[in-house]
Design a protein around this motif. Structure first.
Motif, short mmCIF file in Angstrom:
data_model
loop_
_atom_site.label_atom_id
_atom_site.label_comp_id
_atom_site.label_asym_id
_atom_site.label_seq_id
_atom_site.Cartn_x
_atom_site.Cartn_y
_atom_site.Cartn_z
N VAL A 189 0.83 -1.21 0.00
CA VAL A 189 0.00 0.00 0.00
C VAL A 189 0.86 1.26 0.00
CG1 VAL A 189 -1.80 1.24 1.26
CG2 VAL A 189 -1.79 -1.26 1.24
N ALA A 272 1.78 -6.24 2.92
CA ALA A 272 0.95 -7.31 3.46
C ALA A 272 1.56 -8.63 3.03
CB ALA A 272 -0.47 -7.19 2.96
N PHE A 341 -2.07 -6.34 12.10
CA PHE A 341 -1.13 -5.29 11.68
C PHE A 341 -0.09 -5.04 12.76
CE2 PHE A 341 -5.10 -4.92 9.53
CZ PHE A 341 -4.78 -4.58 8.24
N GLU A 354 1.50 -6.02 7.45
CA GLU A 354 0.24 -6.70 7.71
C GLU A 354 0.50 -8.18 7.50
OE1 GLU A 354 -2.89 -5.47 5.00
OE2 GLU A 354 -4.09 -7.27 5.38
FE FE2 Z 1 -3.46 -4.10 3.66
#
Ligand code: FE2
Length: 386
Positions: A189, A272, A341, A354
């Motif tokens: 992200v 992630a 997280f 994550e």
């Molecule tokens: Fe995420």
């Protein structure tokens, strides 16, 4: 067909329909962090997350200005790079941003074509196509800038059978902590500035041929105090997923704004990483000292059977065990997912990880946003940045 697909239509075949194939991507090749002390950071990622020593490049391999440690766990390769003197431009990056992600490298068949296709569509060049050779063959790399000072490198390694890349040697170590079950990068992200999300959505569409397959507005990603907006971009085969966040107005400061303040600009917010057994992975990470966001309230877990509906019948995990470890649960039409997280991985409240286990669900845990952001707000409040 509109490229902006409704969230109910985000099967992979739909992504493929809207995406373009001028930039075929085979997967994530590596993620490179610029850090203040790569040797110590490498020890942390080995000890805490179970990454393995893999390759090394530095003074002993003939490199004079900087050093890189490559760590590996299943399909994930992290490269940790530090400068060896004040003249290296890597210093400027670290002074401004602190430790963070510099390069998100993508594995391609043809790095020359990737550079040509993206730069002719408006990408700002970072590295012209460059061949690197050793006795194991040749790697071709090229690179373009994305948001902030972050870079996408295209890596072509079809004519290379060495360990990692020319200039690197095997990194032998007597210290191999057990892996923690991290398998591959599920998504990554980026945080961009106020009003810039759609600019970067368009950039990924025009320059990289990605499609926007999921959108969350500030009504969906909001708590009592703060908000953000997010659009998920994917390449044609769905292997590369880059959600892009921007802050939204709220009563208090958005976590994205806090990130932008401390990273001093746009950058990668979180990686992630996928596991097949989140209970084992998270128990293991906690035992090794990895810190996670504070748990959601009891009411969150009481509400899970209602939220999951029929997915509860297929859920293999013990809800009590998930609550003990503060793992979050969400579901969509196709299945459920489990996620948690970490706290920021460095002193600046910027990059975090994550951990995610997908049990059919293709979403990003929208049902968890409120609980998650309330946890983040509690952390922000303790930092005086809410
Ligand atoms: Fe995420």
């Amino acid at each position: 067909m509109s490229k902006e697909l409704k969230s109910v239509e985000y099967g992979l075949e739909k992504i493929f329909e809207g995406a373009q194939d001028f930039l075929p991507l085979l997967g994530t090749d590596y993620v490179e962090f610029y850090v203040g002390n790569a040797k110590q950071a490498a020890h942390y990622y080995k000890t805490a997350f179970g990454f393995q020593s893999f390759a090394y490049s530095g003074l002993e391999t003939g490199r004079r200005d900087s050093v890189s440690y490559v760590l590996k766990q299943d399909k994930i390769r992290l490269v940790l790079t530090s400068p060896l003197g004040s003249k290296s431009p890597i210093n400027d990056h670290i002074v401004k941003h602190g430790d963070g992600v510099k390069v998100v490298a993508l594995w391609v068949e043809d790095a020359r074509s990737a550079f040509e296709e993206t730069t002719k569509r408006g990408a700002k060049p970072y590295l012209e196509p460059t061949e690197e050779k050793d006795e194991h063959g040749v790697v071709v790399r090229s690179g373009i800038y994305t948001y902030g000072e972050t870079v996408h490198m295209f890596v072509e390694r079809k004519n290379y059978n060495g360990l990692f890349m020319p200039g690197y040697r095997k990194w032998d170590s007597d210290y191999y902590p057990e892996p923690t079950g991290l398998k591959y990068i599920d998504h990554m992200v980026g945080n961009v500035g106020w009003g810039e999300m759609n600019t970067w959505v368009k950039w990924y569409e025009d320059v990289m041929g990605f499609v926007n397959f999921l959108t969350f507005d500030d009504k969906q990603i909001t708590t009592e105090y703060s908000a953000l907006m997010s659009k998920v971009m994917s390449n044609g085969n769905g292997r590369i997923k880059f959600p892009i966040n921007e802050p939204a107005e709220g009563i208090k400061k958005s976590q994205i704004e806090e990130y932008l303040d401390f990273y001093e600009g746009p950058g990668v917010q979180h990686l992630a990483v996928a596991t097949d057994d989140i209970i084992k992975t998270v128990a293991d990470l906690k035992a090794r000292g990895v810190e996670f966001l504070p748990p959601p309230p009891q009411a969150y877990y009481d509400d899970i059977p209602r939220r999951l509906g029929t997915h509860m019948d297929t859920m293999k995990e013990d809800l009590k065990k998930l609550q003990e470890l503060s793992i979050l649960v969400d579901a969509d039409e196709e299945g459920y997912l489990l996620q948690i997280f970490t706290k920021p991985l460095q002193d600046r409240p910027t990059l975090f990880f994550e951990i995610i286990q997908r049990m059919g669900a293709k979403g990003f845990g929208a049902g968890n946003f409120k609980a998650l952001f309330e946890s983040i707000e509690r952390e922000q409040a303790s930092r005086g940045t809410l």
